[in-house]
Design an enzyme around this catalytic site. Structure first.
Site, PDB file in Angstrom:
ATOM      1  N   VAL A  21       0.865  -1.162  -0.030  1.00 35.54           N
ATOM      2  CA  VAL A  21       0.106   0.023  -0.051  1.00 35.54           C
ATOM      3  C   VAL A  21       0.674   1.294   0.070  1.00 35.54           C
ATOM      4  O   VAL A  21       0.887   2.159  -0.760  1.00 35.54           O
ATOM      5  CB  VAL A  21      -0.931  -0.008   1.217  1.00 35.54           C
ATOM      6  CG1 VAL A  21      -1.525   1.267   1.186  1.00 35.54           C
ATOM      7  CG2 VAL A  21      -1.784  -1.207   1.205  1.00 35.54           C
ATOM      8  N   THR A 130      -4.795  -0.913   6.956  1.00 32.55           N
ATOM      9  CA  THR A 130      -6.171  -1.258   7.310  1.00 32.55           C
ATOM     10  C   THR A 130      -6.116  -1.593   9.024  1.00 32.55           C
ATOM     11  O   THR A 130      -5.270  -2.386   9.348  1.00 32.55           O
ATOM     12  CB  THR A 130      -6.425  -2.807   6.686  1.00 32.55           C
ATOM     13  OG1 THR A 130      -6.274  -2.596   5.245  1.00 32.55           O
ATOM     14  CG2 THR A 130      -7.738  -3.490   6.888  1.00 32.55           C
ATOM     15  N   PHE A 161      -8.093   0.540  -1.486  1.00 27.92           N
ATOM     16  CA  PHE A 161      -8.869  -0.616  -2.037  1.00 27.92           C
ATOM     17  C   PHE A 161      -8.132  -1.378  -3.001  1.00 27.92           C
ATOM     18  O   PHE A 161      -9.043  -1.805  -4.013  1.00 27.92           O
ATOM     19  CB  PHE A 161     -10.253  -0.132  -2.220  1.00 27.92           C
ATOM     20  CG  PHE A 161     -11.141   0.347  -1.145  1.00 27.92           C
ATOM     21  CD1 PHE A 161     -11.752  -0.412  -0.190  1.00 27.92           C
ATOM     22  CD2 PHE A 161     -11.084   1.762  -1.095  1.00 27.92           C
ATOM     23  CE1 PHE A 161     -12.298   0.293   0.795  1.00 27.92           C
ATOM     24  CE2 PHE A 161     -11.747   2.476  -0.112  1.00 27.92           C
ATOM     25  CZ  PHE A 161     -12.552   1.680   0.813  1.00 27.92           C
ATOM     26  N   LEU A 162      -7.030  -1.124  -3.170  1.00 27.67           N
ATOM     27  CA  LEU A 162      -6.207  -1.562  -4.291  1.00 27.67           C
ATOM     28  C   LEU A 162      -6.073  -3.237  -4.159  1.00 27.67           C
ATOM     29  O   LEU A 162      -5.801  -3.672  -2.963  1.00 27.67           O
ATOM     30  CB  LEU A 162      -4.860  -1.208  -4.552  1.00 27.67           C
ATOM     31  CG  LEU A 162      -3.802  -0.938  -3.277  1.00 27.67           C
ATOM     32  CD1 LEU A 162      -2.989  -2.191  -3.319  1.00 27.67           C
ATOM     33  CD2 LEU A 162      -2.846   0.248  -3.533  1.00 27.67           C
ATOM     34  N   GLU A 164      -3.480  -6.500  -5.395  1.00 26.57           N
ATOM     35  CA  GLU A 164      -2.306  -6.956  -5.794  1.00 26.57           C
ATOM     36  C   GLU A 164      -2.564  -7.393  -7.163  1.00 26.57           C
ATOM     37  O   GLU A 164      -3.290  -8.049  -7.556  1.00 26.57           O
ATOM     38  CB  GLU A 164      -1.820  -8.026  -4.958  1.00 26.57           C
ATOM     39  CG  GLU A 164      -1.513  -7.524  -3.501  1.00 26.57           C
ATOM     40  CD  GLU A 164      -0.794  -8.669  -2.776  1.00 26.57           C
ATOM     41  OE1 GLU A 164      -0.230  -9.637  -3.116  1.00 26.57           O
ATOM     42  OE2 GLU A 164      -0.948  -8.243  -1.579  1.00 26.57           O
ATOM     43  N   ALA A 281     -15.663 -19.829  -7.971  1.00 30.14           N
ATOM     44  CA  ALA A 281     -15.539 -20.616  -7.185  1.00 30.14           C
ATOM     45  C   ALA A 281     -13.960 -21.272  -7.345  1.00 30.14           C
ATOM     46  O   ALA A 281     -13.570 -21.314  -8.720  1.00 30.14           O
ATOM     47  CB  ALA A 281     -16.600 -21.841  -7.434  1.00 30.14           C
ATOM     48  N   GLY A 282     -13.698 -21.701  -6.438  1.00 32.96           N
ATOM     49  CA  GLY A 282     -12.307 -22.266  -6.442  1.00 32.96           C
ATOM     50  C   GLY A 282     -11.614 -22.800  -5.130  1.00 32.96           C
ATOM     51  O   GLY A 282     -12.665 -23.334  -4.474  1.00 32.96           O
ATOM     52  N   CYS A 289      -4.671 -10.145   2.970  1.00 34.19           N
ATOM     53  CA  CYS A 289      -5.867  -9.033   3.524  1.00 34.19           C
ATOM     54  C   CYS A 289      -7.048  -9.728   3.841  1.00 34.19           C
ATOM     55  O   CYS A 289      -7.368  -9.879   4.903  1.00 34.19           O
ATOM     56  CB  CYS A 289      -6.076  -8.284   2.245  1.00 34.19           C
ATOM     57  SG  CYS A 289      -4.740  -7.566   1.752  1.00 34.19           S
ATOM     58  N   LYS A 349      -2.818 -15.797  -5.734  1.00 31.88           N
ATOM     59  CA  LYS A 349      -3.711 -15.730  -6.931  1.00 31.88           C
ATOM     60  C   LYS A 349      -2.884 -15.176  -8.123  1.00 31.88           C
ATOM     61  O   LYS A 349      -1.593 -15.091  -8.010  1.00 31.88           O
ATOM     62  CB  LYS A 349      -4.755 -14.389  -6.678  1.00 31.88           C
ATOM     63  CG  LYS A 349      -3.945 -13.336  -6.648  1.00 31.88           C
ATOM     64  CD  LYS A 349      -5.022 -12.140  -6.447  1.00 31.88           C
ATOM     65  CE  LYS A 349      -4.657 -10.626  -6.475  1.00 31.88           C
ATOM     66  NZ  LYS A 349      -5.310  -9.578  -6.407  1.00 31.88           N
TER      67      LYS A 349
HETATM   68  C1  UGA Z   1      -8.077  -7.493  -1.508  1.00 29.51           C
HETATM   69  C2  UGA Z   1      -9.406  -6.664  -2.108  1.00 29.51           C
HETATM   70  O1  UGA Z   1      -9.893  -7.035  -3.173  1.00 29.51           O
HETATM   71  C3  UGA Z   1      -8.852  -5.304  -2.109  1.00 29.51           C
HETATM   72  O2  UGA Z   1      -9.878  -4.323  -2.434  1.00 29.51           O
HETATM   73  C4  UGA Z   1      -8.187  -4.760  -0.768  1.00 29.51           C
HETATM   74  O3  UGA Z   1      -7.765  -3.473  -1.058  1.00 29.51           O
HETATM   75  C5  UGA Z   1      -7.208  -5.624  -0.456  1.00 29.51           C
HETATM   76  O4  UGA Z   1      -7.408  -7.130  -0.467  1.00 29.51           O
HETATM   77  C6  UGA Z   1      -6.508  -5.079   0.658  1.00 29.51           C
HETATM   78  O5  UGA Z   1      -7.172  -4.900   1.735  1.00 29.51           O
HETATM   79  O6  UGA Z   1      -5.324  -4.625   0.746  1.00 29.51           O
HETATM   80  P1  UGA Z   1      -5.994  -8.689  -2.924  1.00 29.51           P
HETATM   81  O7  UGA Z   1      -5.923  -9.520  -1.601  1.00 29.51           O
HETATM   82  O8  UGA Z   1      -5.043  -8.239  -3.554  1.00 29.51           O
HETATM   83  O9  UGA Z   1      -7.246  -7.810  -2.777  1.00 29.51           O
HETATM   84  O10 UGA Z   1      -6.677 -10.086  -3.823  1.00 29.51           O
HETATM   85  P2  UGA Z   1      -8.166 -10.226  -4.622  1.00 29.51           P
HETATM   86  O11 UGA Z   1      -8.234  -9.948  -5.778  1.00 29.51           O
HETATM   87  O12 UGA Z   1      -9.220  -9.370  -3.761  1.00 29.51           O
HETATM   88  O13 UGA Z   1      -8.358 -11.940  -4.041  1.00 29.51           O
HETATM   89  C7  UGA Z   1      -8.275 -12.368  -2.811  1.00 29.51           C
HETATM   90  C8  UGA Z   1      -8.351 -13.829  -2.759  1.00 29.51           C
HETATM   91  O14 UGA Z   1      -9.778 -14.213  -3.383  1.00 29.51           O
HETATM   92  C9  UGA Z   1      -7.451 -14.615  -3.813  1.00 29.51           C
HETATM   93  O15 UGA Z   1      -6.963 -15.645  -3.098  1.00 29.51           O
HETATM   94  C10 UGA Z   1      -8.244 -14.880  -4.927  1.00 29.51           C
HETATM   95  O16 UGA Z   1      -7.810 -15.980  -5.529  1.00 29.51           O
HETATM   96  C11 UGA Z   1      -9.461 -15.140  -4.437  1.00 29.51           C
HETATM   97  N1  UGA Z   1     -10.917 -14.952  -5.050  1.00 29.51           N
HETATM   98  C12 UGA Z   1     -11.299 -13.842  -5.718  1.00 29.51           C
HETATM   99  C13 UGA Z   1     -11.664 -16.014  -5.197  1.00 29.51           C
HETATM  100  O17 UGA Z   1     -11.573 -17.184  -4.615  1.00 29.51           O
HETATM  101  N2  UGA Z   1     -12.732 -15.830  -6.104  1.00 29.51           N
HETATM  102  C14 UGA Z   1     -13.090 -14.867  -6.564  1.00 29.51           C
HETATM  103  O18 UGA Z   1     -14.139 -14.725  -7.557  1.00 29.51           O
HETATM  104  C15 UGA Z   1     -12.326 -13.578  -6.270  1.00 29.51           C
END
Ligand code: UGA
Length: 477
Positions: A21, A130, A161-162, A164, A281-282, A289, A349
């Site tokens: 961040v 956060t 809200f970014l 990675e 799903a996964g 986070c 991810k």
């Molecule tokens: C998350 C939030 O999306 C951001 O908005 C927030 O700013 C950030 O946390 C934070 O608090 O710093 P991030 O952890 O980078 O971002 O990743 P995401 O893209 O949200 O994915 C999180 C996890 O959920 C990953 O393991 C991803 O594979 C999983 N995921 C995501 C799913 O299993 N299914 C989905 O449909 C989406």
């Protein structure tokens, strides 16, 4: 709230912390025209940033670092001087999970107490990390305990809200900018800082990074109290995590009744009140986070006497999702000892080298514990994984999917990297001992894998099976 109409004036900004961040915020504040000093107490990291090297794998970061380093952007370990010379100080240090599950705020407190000694003239202190609700209030109290007069500072909350992998574009093209403060002066400084985004002027620049916002459609500003802003951050992450756990629970039901979760998610997501995103799903969510924030938010609710078991349930579903996937591998391979498994993906991810709380790392560890050999490939996260996975003859790393798959008993897909969704299936099949793919990210359609001659097990969908699979799977087809 008074809306800013005056022309843009640069603000001198200090960002404390050069993690995800902090570093992204520092680089992006420079990108929108401010004078930024980013502070970190890790000397080696600061040296490397000064040399233009980025410590994280993040699109556009190197490009923006090169654009602003030595112009609007500098790095230092000297917090006091940087704070003394800045009008706004953003705190973006880590708030790791403590043993109780609560956020550990000791880094925040340490920074605030150091800033206290350098306050000369008005300073705006902004929480970017956060943090739980009332952290704003605690920062104020700490500053006052150190003798800083309440007229010489304000504290505001400005959560980030970014994501990675898309962090830079998320910062510059946010869905919203949340500012939590009761002080008009603080609001004025923050509006000056975000002026290029809120007014849309940044998007009109020829060199601006492109994204979802533009001059005529800039991001909205949400002005709230500090407590509301703090909760907006925690509640946003919690809601997204709930959405993922919800679709995973539905996927498990889909498996039981021979339905298809991809069709179901599409059908649900077309309802504009629900929306299609975060319904994949996964293997469940990981990362630095969601797991930490869900736990911290649950504790915040408990402390305030609010029963928020829903958060607990989301965590339970998430952890069971990994167990289910591991069991799918077991039921496809029967026993693990002596088996060779190709693992595609180690990062939590796609598009990142981050392995914190990665479901992929967890699954690989369990397979090794069960006696299998694992050969893993990830486009970016191998170096980081080496330091957390056991050094053993059972664990090896490959330079490509096909190298990992060579003579393997099965392929497991653990991370949603784009390249894993575009494999040469004939080549993959030729590498394998048995054409078995167990996909924790649903990257292929069942039909495609069936046509390519694979036994294909995924999440919440029918299994494509042949005689290679065990009895249980064939019955499930
Ligand atoms: C998350 C939030 O999306 C951001 O908005 C927030 O700013 C950030 O946390 C934070 O608090 O710093 P991030 O952890 O980078 O971002 O990743 P995401 O893209 O949200 O994915 C999180 C996890 O959920 C990953 O393991 C991803 O594979 C999983 N995921 C995501 C799913 O299993 N299914 C989905 O449909 C989406």
């Amino acid at each position: 709230m008074k809306l800013l109409t005056s022309p843009f004036t640069p603000v001198s900004i200090c960002v404390v912390g050069s993690g995800y961040v902090g570093l992204v915020a520092a680089v992006c504040f420079a990108e929108i025209g401010h004078h930024v000093v980013c502070v970190d107490n890790d000397e080696a990291k600061v040296e490397s940033l000064r040399a233009g090297k980025t410590p994280i794998f993040e699109k556009h970061l190197s490009e923006l670092l090169a654009r602003h380093l030595g112009r609007g952007l500098a790095f230092t370990t000297d917090l006091r001087t940087a704070a003394a010379e800045s009008e706004a100080i953003f705190i973006a240090v880590g708030t790791p999970q403590s043993d109780t599950g609560a956020a550990d705020l000791s880094y925040v407190e340490a920074v605030v107490s150091e800033i206290a000694s350098s306050i000369c003239g008005y300073k705006l202190i902004v929480e970017k990390s956060t943090v739980p609700v009332y952290t704003n209030e605690w920062i104020r109290r700490v500053l006052q305990r150190y003798g800083v007069s309440s007229s010489s500072f304000d504290v505001a909350s400005n959560p980030e809200f970014l994501r990675e992998g898309t962090a830079i574009v998320d910062f510059l093209h946010p869905d919203r900018i949340v500012i939590g403060t009761s002080s008009e002066r603080a609001m004025d400084v923050l509006q000056r800082i975000y002026h290029p985004l809120i007014s849309g002027s940044y998007y009109a620049l020829p060199a601006a990074l492109r994204g979802s916002c533009n001059r005529n459609s800039p991001p909205p500003l949400v002005a709230t109290s500090a407590q509301s802003a703090e909760i907006i951050k925690h509640a946003s992450n919690a809601f997204l995590a709930l959405k993922i756990s919800f679709i995973n629970a539905v996927a498990n039901l889909a498996e039981a009744v021979d339905a298809d979760i991809e069709d179901i998610a599409a059908g649900i997501g077309l309802d504009s009140r629900i929306g299609p995103r975060f319904l994949r799903a996964g293997l469940g969510y990981g990362g630095s986070c969601f797991p930490k924030d869900l736990s911290a938010f649950h504790l915040v609710a408990q402390e305030q006497g609010v029963d928020f078991q829903l958060l607990q349930e989301a965590r339970k579903i998430n952890s069971a999702q990994r167990d289910r996937f591991y069991n799918k591998i077991l039921s496809a391979l029967w026993t693990l000892r002596g088996k060779r498994i190709a693992a595609l993906g180690l990062a939590f991810k796609g598009d990142t080298d981050d392995i914190r709380e990665s479901p992929a790392i967890d699954i690989v560890r369990r397979l090794l514990d069960g006696g299998a050999s694992v050969c893993a490939y990830d486009p970016a996260a191998i170096d980081r994984s080496r330091s957390v996975l056991p050094e053993s003859p059972q664990m090896s790393y490959a330079r490509s999917t096909y190298e990992a798959a060579e003579d393997a008993d099965a392929v497991i897909i653990l991370t949603d990297w784009k390249e894993f969704a575009a494999l040469n299936l004939a080549r993959l099949k030729a590498c394998l001992r048995f054409p078995i793919v167990i996909d924790g990210r649903n990257l292929y359609s069942v039909q495609t894998m069936c046509d390519a001659g694979f036994d294909y097990i995924s999440i919440g969908r029918p299994i494509a099976a042949s005689a290679n699979l065990g009895h249980a799977e064939q019955i499930a087809v």
